[in-house]
Enzyme design. Sequence first.
Site, short mmCIF file in Angstrom:
data_model
loop_
_atom_site.label_atom_id
_atom_site.label_comp_id
_atom_site.label_asym_id
_atom_site.label_seq_id
_atom_site.Cartn_x
_atom_site.Cartn_y
_atom_site.Cartn_z
N SER A 109 0.83 -1.20 0.00
CA SER A 109 0.00 0.00 0.00
C SER A 109 0.87 1.26 0.00
O SER A 109 1.61 1.49 -0.95
CB SER A 109 -0.98 -0.05 1.18
OG SER A 109 -1.97 0.93 1.09
N ASP A 159 -10.30 -4.27 -5.09
CA ASP A 159 -9.72 -3.27 -4.19
C ASP A 159 -10.57 -2.00 -4.25
O ASP A 159 -10.69 -1.37 -5.31
CB ASP A 159 -8.28 -2.96 -4.63
CG ASP A 159 -7.50 -2.17 -3.59
OD1 ASP A 159 -8.11 -1.36 -2.87
OD2 ASP A 159 -6.28 -2.37 -3.52
N HIS A 190 -8.17 -4.88 -0.78
CA HIS A 190 -6.92 -4.18 -0.50
C HIS A 190 -6.00 -4.99 0.41
O HIS A 190 -4.78 -4.82 0.38
CB HIS A 190 -7.22 -2.81 0.14
CG HIS A 190 -6.06 -1.87 0.11
ND1 HIS A 190 -5.51 -1.38 -1.06
CD2 HIS A 190 -5.30 -1.35 1.12
CE1 HIS A 190 -4.48 -0.59 -0.79
NE2 HIS A 190 -4.33 -0.56 0.53
#
Length: 207
Positions: A109, A159, A190
């Site tokens: 991320s 996501d 995610h």
Amino acid sequence: MSQLDFIHQFVAAEAQDAAQRVLLLLHGTGGDENQLLPLGRELDPRASYLSVRGNVSEDGMPRFFRRLAEGVFDEADVVRRARELGTFVTAAAAAYQFAVAQLVAVGYSNGANIAAGMLLLGLAAFPNAILFRGMVPLEPVETPRLNGTRVLVSSGDADPIIPSENSERLARLLQSGGAEVTLVRQSAGHSLVAADVELARKWLNQL
């Protein structure tokens, strides 16, 4: 800022080898230098680990650069923080006595985004990178020179934060600089899933 002024952990491999792989672990928003150590051990239990905490705080949550809103980044801050992290990585290699050629960046991320930023800005000391749930962190002014660089981009097809076209654009930008990019869409959101870990482990074994 001193060259090693990032909170971090360096965990040396039990069996020392001149060609030992070193995983540069870069956490997601709200993580720290401990978050990705278990992942690092899953990916390569024989490696050394350089795990870094981001220097930016968002409502008390560590990050590697500022954002203006969800998915909207402060590009000037991306550039600044990418330079700082690049300086740190070079200094850490000297301090802990490993070659930057041994590094594989593993980012999740926000950590994947700062690694992608370093690549796009030509600031990456690492020749290989695994970007879990990464997206385009900035528009590069010029095409980076990434010949000889290998990158794995693992995105989630469900996501809610990163549209699939953004991951695809990241892959194209890296490829335009000469990087060898593998883009895989997981049946996931995610968060990481077991398939991400298995994919990355196999990819590492091919380096």
